[in-house]
Enzyme design. Structure first.
Site, PDB file in Angstrom:
ATOM      1  CB  CYS A  63     -12.635   2.010  -0.104  1.00  0.00           C
ATOM      2  SG  CYS A  63     -11.728   0.429   0.132  1.00  0.00           S
ATOM      3  CB  CYS A 215      12.297  -7.957 -39.440  1.00  0.00           C
ATOM      4  SG  CYS A 215      13.242  -9.365 -40.083  1.00  0.00           S
ATOM      5  CB  CYS A 218      14.463  -8.275 -44.330  1.00  0.00           C
ATOM      6  SG  CYS A 218      12.794  -8.039 -43.578  1.00  0.00           S
ATOM      7  CB  CYS A 266       9.258 -10.814 -40.293  1.00  0.00           C
ATOM      8  SG  CYS A 266       9.708  -9.581 -41.643  1.00  0.00           S
ATOM      9  CG  HIS A 347      -8.895   2.567   2.852  1.00  0.00           C
ATOM     10  ND1 HIS A 347     -10.213   2.281   2.471  1.00  0.00           N
ATOM     11  CD2 HIS A 347      -8.821   3.736   3.136  1.00  0.00           C
ATOM     12  CE1 HIS A 347     -10.888   3.186   2.986  1.00  0.00           C
ATOM     13  NE2 HIS A 347     -10.046   4.444   3.143  1.00  0.00           N
TER      14      HIS A 347
HETATM   15  C1  LIG Z   1      -9.639   7.052   6.079  1.00  0.00           C
HETATM   16  O1  LIG Z   1     -10.951   6.830   6.941  1.00  0.00           O
HETATM   17  C2  LIG Z   1     -10.643   5.838   7.771  1.00  0.00           C
HETATM   18  C3  LIG Z   1     -11.842   5.536   8.732  1.00  0.00           C
HETATM   19  O2  LIG Z   1     -13.089   5.848   8.081  1.00  0.00           O
HETATM   20  C4  LIG Z   1      -9.454   6.052   8.665  1.00  0.00           C
HETATM   21  O3  LIG Z   1      -9.225   4.991   9.646  1.00  0.00           O
HETATM   22  C5  LIG Z   1      -8.248   6.294   7.832  1.00  0.00           C
HETATM   23  O4  LIG Z   1      -7.196   6.721   8.939  1.00  0.00           O
HETATM   24  C6  LIG Z   1      -8.664   7.362   6.843  1.00  0.00           C
HETATM   25  N1  LIG Z   1      -7.455   7.392   6.060  1.00  0.00           N
HETATM   26  C7  LIG Z   1      -6.692   8.637   6.070  1.00  0.00           C
HETATM   27  C8  LIG Z   1      -5.516   8.660   5.453  1.00  0.00           C
HETATM   28  O5  LIG Z   1      -7.158   9.725   6.302  1.00  0.00           O
HETATM   29 ZN   LIG Z   2      12.003  -9.646 -41.846  1.00  0.00          ZN
END
Ligand SMILES: *[C@@H]1O[C@H](CO)[C@@H](O)[C@H](O)[C@H]1NC(C)=O
Ligand SMILES: [Zn+2]
Length: 393
Positions: A63, A215, A218, A266, A347
């Site tokens: 992913c 610096c 200076c 420096c 994920h």
């Molecule tokens: C993304 O896909 C997965 C399954 O493929 C699922 O479990 C998950 O909830 C999904 N995430 C979102 C935020 O939709």
């Molecule tokens: Zn200096």
């Protein structure tokens, strides 16, 4: 300047057969001929595209790769460059651009005009990537940002317009910094960089950071310039459940006090002195990749910040972090990579924009998403495109 520009326009129009050379072309005829030429050129560059609303199969913990590929697939300047195979003419190396070819193959299936696939299997591209970057195959902490860096770096190497090694003698001598103005110094460093590294990846993603050191003994200022391909921003630690992207940028660019032990030498005092340091953007890239640094590594573990970082969709102004008086520098968001879950059980997903709006890419599934749902505590890498019309001429 104006004259040479007009000469160029005249020769363009004449050479494209729009007007004969003997005719005295008036300014207005010149203008319309030139506009016609530009329209034709624009048409030529138009490649037939499908919707791009195609998912990527998860081929075993991939992913983090899928989400980054979707973000890059919506980076037009890169996508079009791949689909037209323009890199085959551009690249200097005689070697087969194996990774670029494999990446292009994925993109051409994602953007297939006949819409043959609803899901694309990226296995071949990923195994090519692992062969090209062995470091990654044994890597357990699969981080999308790190993958992005390695991928862009590797693609750049394959399609670099410059030879891998500069022939001797072409290297410009180290400039005598003191006699240069700041902007000239930066331009020299940039030119030097382009002599070795010049590709579509550089055209799109590379910018220049300036680190200025002051610096306290200076009062001497010295500057160093570094190329960057993404900005990795710290997230401010404070109570409350929300911080803004601006606060992250402010923290990134704030003046940092360095005591004598931790400061670089420096240039004038020739020793380490108490100093202050500040980072600013000297040269803005066309595409700025902003990494929200949610992961902190301590000695024993990695922890993740789940704070919600709010960010503008349009008109992110990076001008305040650029050279003094550069005016507003506006960027628009076009893709976001998200990380949900914990450090070990995470994920990755992505949201990307096309003509029809925003789409949510969760491996093989693609769904339309309202723009007001882009902000989330899971936003991890933001892809912004420079709004060229905002730049001061
Ligand atoms: C993304 O896909 C997965 C399954 O493929 C699922 O479990 C998950 O909830 C999904 N995430 C979102 C935020 O939709
Ligand atoms: Zn200096």
């Amino acid at each position: 300047m104006e004259n040479s520009c007009e000469t160029l326009c005249r020769s363009l129009v004449v050479h494209n057969g729009l007007q004969s050379e003997s005719v005295d072309i008036s300014q207005s005829v010149l203008y319309t001929s030139l506009m016609g030429l530009l329209l034709v050129a624009d048409k030529k560059a138009d490649i037939p595209l499908g919707s791009g609303q195609v998912g990527l199969r998860n081929v075993g913990n991939t992913c983090f790769l899928n989400s980054v590929v979707q973000c890059l697939s919506h980076t037009r300047g890169l996508r079009d460059y791949c689909l037209t195979k323009a890199y085959l003419q551009d690249k200097h190396s005689k070697q087969e651009p194996v990774l670029m070819n494999a990446f292009t193959q994925v993109l051409s299936r994602l953007w297939d005009t006949e819409g043959k696939d609803t899901v694309v299997n990226p296995s071949r591209f990923y195994s090519t990537f692992k062969e090209a970057v062995p470091y990654f195959s044994g890597y357990s902490q699969q981080d999308a940002q790190e993958f992005l860096r390695f991928l862009l770096d590797r693609l750049h190497t394959e399609i670099n317009r410059r030879p891998a090694k500069c022939p001797p003698g072409t290297d410009t001598a180290e400039p005598k910094h003191k006699c240069f103005r700041l902007s000239e110094q930066a331009a020299v460093m940039w030119k030097k960089y382009l002599q070795r590294d010049d590709s579509r990846i550089v055209d799109l993603f590379s910018g220049q950071l300036r680190s200025s050191l002051h610096c306290s003994v200076c009062s001497h200022y010295s500057n160093t310039f570094d190329v960057f391909c993404d900005l990795s921003l710290p997230i401010p630690k404070r109570s409350g459940d929300k911080v803004s992207l601006k606060e992250c940028l402010d923290l990134f660019s704030q003046v940092e006090k360095l005591d004598a032990e931790n400061a670089p030498m420096c240039e004038r005092c020739c020793r380490r002195t108490a100093s202050t340091k500040r980072l600013t953007i000297q040269r803005f890239p066309k595409v700025i990749v902003i990494h929200l640094n949610r992961f902190t590594t301590s000695r024993y573990s990695i922890s993740k910040s789940t704070v919600c970082v709010t960010f503008p969709i349009n008109n992110l102004d990076l001008g305040p972090y650029g050279p003094v008086d550069c005016g507003p520098v506006l960027y628009n968001l076009y893709a976001v990579c998200y990380h949900s879950g914990t450090v070990n059980m995470g994920h990755y997903t992505a949201c990307c924009q096309d003509e029809d709006g925003w789409w949510y890419y969760n491996d093989s599934s693609v769904q339309q998403v309202p723009v007001d749902q882009l902000q989330s505590s899971q936003a991890y890498v933001l892809f912004y495109q420079l709004n060229n019309s905002s730049l001061r001429k």
